[in-house]
Design an enzyme around this catalytic site. Structure first.
Site, PDB file in Angstrom:
ATOM      1  CG  ASP A 279      -8.017  12.483  -4.598  1.00  0.00           C
ATOM      2  OD1 ASP A 279      -7.878  13.542  -5.223  1.00  0.00           O
ATOM      3  OD2 ASP A 279      -7.058  11.806  -4.190  1.00  0.00           O
ATOM      4  CD  GLU A 280      -6.962  10.090  -0.493  1.00  0.00           C
ATOM      5  OE1 GLU A 280      -6.799   8.986   0.012  1.00  0.00           O
ATOM      6  OE2 GLU A 280      -6.051  10.687  -1.114  1.00  0.00           O
TER       7      GLU A 280
HETATM    8  C1  TNX Z   1      -5.215   7.099  -2.535  1.00  0.00           C
HETATM    9  S1  TNX Z   1      -6.894   7.038  -4.865  1.00  0.00           S
HETATM   10  C2  TNX Z   1      -5.075   8.294  -3.215  1.00  0.00           C
HETATM   11  C3  TNX Z   1      -3.737   8.773  -3.571  1.00  0.00           C
HETATM   12  C4  TNX Z   1      -2.665   7.883  -3.029  1.00  0.00           C
HETATM   13  C5  TNX Z   1      -3.052   6.439  -3.196  1.00  0.00           C
HETATM   14  C6  TNX Z   1      -2.002   5.472  -2.791  1.00  0.00           C
HETATM   15  C7  TNX Z   1      -6.966   8.474  -4.626  1.00  0.00           C
HETATM   16  C8  TNX Z   1      -7.958   9.136  -5.406  1.00  0.00           C
HETATM   17  N1  TNX Z   1      -6.130   9.013  -3.729  1.00  0.00           N
HETATM   18  O1  TNX Z   1      -3.564  10.094  -3.167  1.00  0.00           O
HETATM   19  O2  TNX Z   1      -1.489   8.152  -3.702  1.00  0.00           O
HETATM   20  O3  TNX Z   1      -4.212   6.204  -2.460  1.00  0.00           O
HETATM   21  O4  TNX Z   1      -2.353   4.160  -3.112  1.00  0.00           O
END
Ligand code: TNX
Length: 521
Positions: A334-335
């Site tokens: 993710d991200e």
């Molecule tokens: C998004 S959901 C993230 C996390 C954070 C979270 C906080 C996701 C795959 N990544 O790294 O902790 O939001 O709500």
């Protein structure tokens, strides 16, 4: 004069007594029991079984696993009622006054986790195709025998179970929760508590977020600095921590005893600052960054075009796979804003091969659908509908964790002292009112393996705070995963949930007393 007074006084008395006696009536109506998740079918026969102190637990068959389930039930009965039920091997027909546990494949629709619980005036009988089904059925018995936390009232209590038959099995095979032990570290005992809570609501997966920018939480023998250095802090700069492989094995064993699968996550290529800070060679510039104790996301990446990166991943996945009896390894994904898309795609493809080489299937956050998903890889939908569709069009299955519904770190409302609200405020009704099949258009049931509620812990530092965010939303997620959507309705559910305040009290759970629920306490 006196007569005039007595008649209204009697009327008032009757009015006061009536609701209480009505409530008592529910003791002989099995369908009125507040069971969560709501069972698929309950047929009441209008009487009740009395559990006496000399009640025994009879187990058909000699297997250790059956005896363990018998012992587990005995231990729960003891803490609920104070009775010490002996465990015996059954032979022949069941007889009066006792509880019977039996494996039988007569009713195949029960599947791996379903059970049938039959209560007559004489006895209680729990049958299932698999031990996991018996274990789920024991949770139903526990919920029916609502505990009185106060032992004085326990002494004189008559433990009754309404008669009838419950036939019950889940809609989805994967019903999980995620605990992020990376942003803040939580020790083995805290994790075991979370496992207990999942078990009580018939959930079967605990996904542990074992690495992130702020911390690396699992000992890897071939790369020891990951835990030693990468695990040495957390959000806010506290001392962090990590699980040794022995401690981790203890968590896995405890989960197994509760018929719960651990899914370990090592997030990559982003969310990797703790690893990058532990080994310079994982960085493109060969230099280690400082450890990170803030809450930003999307700034770190493994160096995707260095060979050593894949040696590192191979070692980590090999050691992790050896500690993982379950089928899945979660690779995050993710991200990864600091990874170029042209590097991200081949990276995820290669990591899927590494996981497959070690005999496991991949789960990754929905972004992994940007790559070519291998057969068996699962995309965990959290925010991006296009990614979810990409996964399905490649024939992959989805795990549903919509942030707007299933993120347990979202605040209930603007006054919640903990948590975040970037996705939404998620009150207990909102967390319950959704259907895993309708969030992404065109989904069919076979596209989904199940649901997972996720608890990120940037703002959470101890078990009390975890409990406050998890309860009362978790029972709703458990029901979404288990009970057919057509059988679920908030106005009816909230009354059952209200009754669970008694369980929360008995288990000493710190929960959010939402005004949306008419709590029983
Ligand atoms: C998004 S959901 C993230 C996390 C954070 C979270 C906080 C996701 C795959 N990544 O790294 O902790 O939001 O709500």
């Amino acid at each position: 004069m006196r007569q005039n007074f007595i008649v209204p006084a009697l009327l008032i008395l009757i009015m006061m007594v009536l609701p209480a006696s009505c409530k008592k009536e529910t003791l002989s109506d099995l369908s009125k029991e507040s069971i969560i998740p709501k069972p698929v079918s309950v047929a009441s026969t209008g009487d009740y079984f009395v559990l006496k102190h000399k009640c025994k637990i009879f187990v058909y068959g000699e297997s250790d696993e059956m005896k363990q389930i018998g012992q587990y039930l005995a231990q729960k009965l003891k803490s609920l009622t104070g009775y010490e039920a002996e465990i015996k091997t059954a032979s022949g027909e069941p007889w009066s006054g006792n509880i019977f546990l039996e494996l039988s494949d007569v009713n195949e629709e029960l599947g791996d986790e379903g059970y049938e619980l039959t209560i007559t005036k004489q006895l209680v009988k729990l049958t299932a195709v698999k031990p996991a089904g018996l274990y789920r059925g024991v949770q139903t018995i526990r919920q029916i025998l609502t505990s009185d936390a106060d032992t004085a009232s326990k002494k004189n209590k008559i433990w009754k179970i309404a008669t009838g038959t419950i036939t019950d099995y889940p809609v989805y095979a994967y019903r999980g929760a995620m605990l992020d032990v990376s942003r803040h570290f939580f020790g083995v005992d805290d994790v075991k508590k979370v496992i207990d809570y999942l078990a009580f609501y018939k959930m079967n997966v605990l996904h542990l977020g074992l690495s992130n920018d702020q911390g690396w939480r699992i000992e890897i023998k071939s790369w020891p600095n990951l835990a030693l250095h990468g695990g040495s802090t957390q959000v806010g700069g506290g001392k962090g921590g990590y699980y040794t492989q022995d401690q981790y094995a203890d968590i896995v064993k405890y989960a197994q005893e509760n018929y719960i699968t651990i899914v370990p996550e090592i997030d990559m290529p982003g969310h990797t600052n703790a690893a990058l800070a532990s080994y310079p060679e994982l960085n493109c510039d060969g230099k280690t960054p400082e450890l990170y104790t803030g809450t930003e996301v999307g700034f770190s990446t493994l160096c995707t075009n260095k060979e050593i990166t894949y040696k590192f991943i191979d070692d980590v996945i090999r050691e992790l796979a050896a500690m993982t009896p379950g089928p899945y390894i979660h690779i995050g994904g993710d991200e990864s804003h600091a990874t170029k898309i042209e590097d991200y795609i081949p990276f995820v493809n290669r990591v899927q091969d590494i996981v497959a080489k070690h005999g496991k299937q991949v789960i990754g956050w929905d972004e992994i659908a940007l790559s070519t998903l291998k057969p068996g890889s699962v995309a965990q939908y959290w925010a991006d509908v296009a990614n979810a569709k990409r996964a399905v069009s490649q024939g992959a299955k989805l795990l549903m964790s919509p942030a707007v519904k299933a993120y347990l770190d979202m605040q209930y409302d603007s006054t919640t002292p903990l948590g975040l609200h970037w996705a939404a405020y998620v009150e207990v009704d909102s967390a319950y009112i959704w259907d895993p099949l309708t969030l992404v258009e065109g989904l069919r049931k076979e596209n989904i393996i199940g649901i997972e509620a996720a608890l990120w812990t940037e703002t959470l530092t101890n078990l009390d705070e975890i409990e406050y965010m998890v309860f009362p939303r978790l029972p709703g997620h458990a029901e979404i995963g288990w009970t057919p959507t057509a059988m679920r309705e908030w106005d009816e559910y909230k009354l059952r949930l209200a009754d669970h305040a008694r369980h929360f009290k008995a288990m000493d759970i710190n929960y959010y007393k939402s005004k949306k629920v008419p709590w029983a306490e």
